[in-house]
Design a protein around this motif. Structure first.
Motif, PDB file in Angstrom:
ATOM      1  N   LEU A  18       0.855  -1.185   0.000  1.00  0.00           N
ATOM      2  CA  LEU A  18       0.000   0.000   0.000  1.00  0.00           C
ATOM      3  C   LEU A  18       0.889   1.232   0.000  1.00  0.00           C
ATOM      4  O   LEU A  18       1.861   1.292   0.753  1.00  0.00           O
ATOM      5  N   VAL A  19       0.536   2.213  -0.815  1.00  0.00           N
ATOM      6  CA  VAL A  19       1.229   3.499  -0.812  1.00  0.00           C
ATOM      7  C   VAL A  19       0.251   4.515  -0.250  1.00  0.00           C
ATOM      8  O   VAL A  19      -0.812   4.749  -0.817  1.00  0.00           O
ATOM      9  N   ALA A  20       0.610   5.079   0.900  1.00  0.00           N
ATOM     10  CA  ALA A  20      -0.263   5.990   1.636  1.00  0.00           C
ATOM     11  C   ALA A  20       0.238   7.425   1.523  1.00  0.00           C
ATOM     12  O   ALA A  20       1.420   7.668   1.322  1.00  0.00           O
ATOM     13  N   GLY A  21      -0.673   8.362   1.697  1.00  0.00           N
ATOM     14  CA  GLY A  21      -0.357   9.784   1.675  1.00  0.00           C
ATOM     15  C   GLY A  21      -1.589  10.547   1.240  1.00  0.00           C
ATOM     16  O   GLY A  21      -2.573   9.968   0.793  1.00  0.00           O
ATOM     17  N   CYS A  22      -1.537  11.848   1.362  1.00  0.00           N
ATOM     18  CA  CYS A  22      -2.708  12.637   0.981  1.00  0.00           C
ATOM     19  C   CYS A  22      -2.754  12.836  -0.531  1.00  0.00           C
ATOM     20  O   CYS A  22      -1.797  12.528  -1.247  1.00  0.00           O
ATOM     21  N   SER A  23      -3.863  13.345  -1.016  1.00  0.00           N
ATOM     22  CA  SER A  23      -4.020  13.622  -2.443  1.00  0.00           C
ATOM     23  C   SER A  23      -2.901  14.534  -2.905  1.00  0.00           C
ATOM     24  O   SER A  23      -2.615  15.544  -2.271  1.00  0.00           O
ATOM     25  N   ASP A  97       5.070  11.058   3.392  1.00  0.00           N
ATOM     26  CA  ASP A  97       4.807  12.081   4.409  1.00  0.00           C
ATOM     27  C   ASP A  97       5.541  13.368   4.025  1.00  0.00           C
ATOM     28  O   ASP A  97       6.441  13.818   4.727  1.00  0.00           O
ATOM     29  N   LEU A  98       5.134  13.932   2.918  1.00  0.00           N
ATOM     30  CA  LEU A  98       5.760  15.150   2.412  1.00  0.00           C
ATOM     31  C   LEU A  98       5.167  16.378   3.097  1.00  0.00           C
ATOM     32  O   LEU A  98       4.010  16.343   3.541  1.00  0.00           O
ATOM     33  N   ASN A 151      -4.894  12.544   7.105  1.00  0.00           N
ATOM     34  CA  ASN A 151      -4.029  11.475   6.608  1.00  0.00           C
ATOM     35  C   ASN A 151      -2.855  11.228   7.548  1.00  0.00           C
ATOM     36  O   ASN A 151      -2.497  10.082   7.814  1.00  0.00           O
ATOM     37  N   ARG A 152      -2.243  12.290   8.036  1.00  0.00           N
ATOM     38  CA  ARG A 152      -1.121  12.131   8.977  1.00  0.00           C
ATOM     39  C   ARG A 152      -1.607  11.470  10.264  1.00  0.00           C
ATOM     40  O   ARG A 152      -0.938  10.597  10.819  1.00  0.00           O
ATOM     41  N   LEU A 170       8.598   8.099   3.994  1.00  0.00           N
ATOM     42  CA  LEU A 170       9.430   8.885   3.089  1.00  0.00           C
ATOM     43  C   LEU A 170       8.975  10.334   3.173  1.00  0.00           C
ATOM     44  O   LEU A 170       7.800  10.632   2.955  1.00  0.00           O
ATOM     45  N   ARG A 171       9.914  11.252   3.475  1.00  0.00           N
ATOM     46  CA  ARG A 171       9.553  12.632   3.787  1.00  0.00           C
ATOM     47  C   ARG A 171       9.924  13.654   2.717  1.00  0.00           C
ATOM     48  O   ARG A 171       9.689  14.843   2.908  1.00  0.00           O
ATOM     49  N   SER A 172      10.525  13.210   1.627  1.00  0.00           N
ATOM     50  CA  SER A 172      10.892  14.155   0.566  1.00  0.00           C
ATOM     51  C   SER A 172      10.941  13.418  -0.763  1.00  0.00           C
ATOM     52  O   SER A 172      11.018  12.180  -0.793  1.00  0.00           O
ATOM     53  N   ARG A 173      10.945  14.173  -1.832  1.00  0.00           N
ATOM     54  CA  ARG A 173      11.065  13.555  -3.159  1.00  0.00           C
ATOM     55  C   ARG A 173      12.418  12.874  -3.297  1.00  0.00           C
ATOM     56  O   ARG A 173      12.530  11.834  -3.938  1.00  0.00           O
ATOM     57  N   ARG A 174      13.433  13.451  -2.677  1.00  0.00           N
ATOM     58  CA  ARG A 174      14.761  12.839  -2.713  1.00  0.00           C
ATOM     59  C   ARG A 174      14.744  11.470  -2.024  1.00  0.00           C
ATOM     60  O   ARG A 174      15.312  10.505  -2.529  1.00  0.00           O
TER      61      ARG A 174
END
Length: 183
Positions: A18-23, A97-98, A151-152, A170-174
């Motif tokens: 599952l890949v979680a995160g907001c829209s 979690d961006l 979501n958080r 994961l907190r950043s695109r990097r």
């Protein structure tokens, strides 16, 4: 168990993810890329949920139950009614979690691009006119902004519950790029 980071090894080879995160966080993009890296099927929930004219498909929950019963898949963790089923079958959760500013800027660019180019999304649907941001309380931009905190909270509850599969945060695109490259 605390979440894993981008450089932590996975405890096992994932089969149901599952890949979680907001829209707007990049769930679908990462899920498709991850499925390709793992060589397993990707099921896009928005494509299963939205029928023509944005009408919810009656078969949505049955379609999700059918693929969730299989041994290998990647999908997004969204769609309130199917979340428990997907979580019960998942063996890994990847949490995007961006920061809110990053998510919103990504989503704004994506929404404007899709609308200006009249990009077909699912089952003939296109982004609505941009001015509907003001009039539609469920416009994707408003939805992302208002659901960010929920979501958080959902993910923190999952982590605190102790019965969840391993979670990679994961907190950043990097970090996303680095983690995906390690798979």
């Amino acid at each position: 168990m605390p979440p894993l980071g981008a450089s932590d090894p996975l405890p096992h080879h994932p089969r149901r993810v599952l890949v979680a995160g907001c829209s707007g966080a990049g769930k679908s993009t990462l899920a498709a890329a991850l499925a390709g890296r793992l060589g397993i099927p990707y099921h896009e929930l928005d494509a299963l949920r939205h029928g023509a004219e944005w009408v919810p498909r009656a078969e949505f929950e049955a379609d999700v139950a059918a693929f969730a019963a299989t041994e290998r898949w990647v999908t997004e963790w969204q769609g309130g009614s199917v979340r428990p089923l997907l979580l019960a079958r998942a063996d890994l959760v990847v949490w995007l979690d961006l920061p809110r500013w990053r998510v919103f800027s990504q989503l704004l660019r994506r929404t404007v691009h899709r609308r200006l180019h009249r990009t077909e999304l699912w089952n003939g649907n296109v982004e609505p006119p941009l001015w509907t941001f003001v009039t539609d309380p469920e416009h994707v931009l408003r939805w992302a902004w208002s659901s960010y905190r929920r979501n958080r909270h959902r993910m923190r509850e999952l982590l605190a519950g102790g019965a969840a599969p391993p979670v990679v945060r994961l907190r950043s695109r990097r970090e996303i790029r680095r983690w995906l490259a390690s798979i």
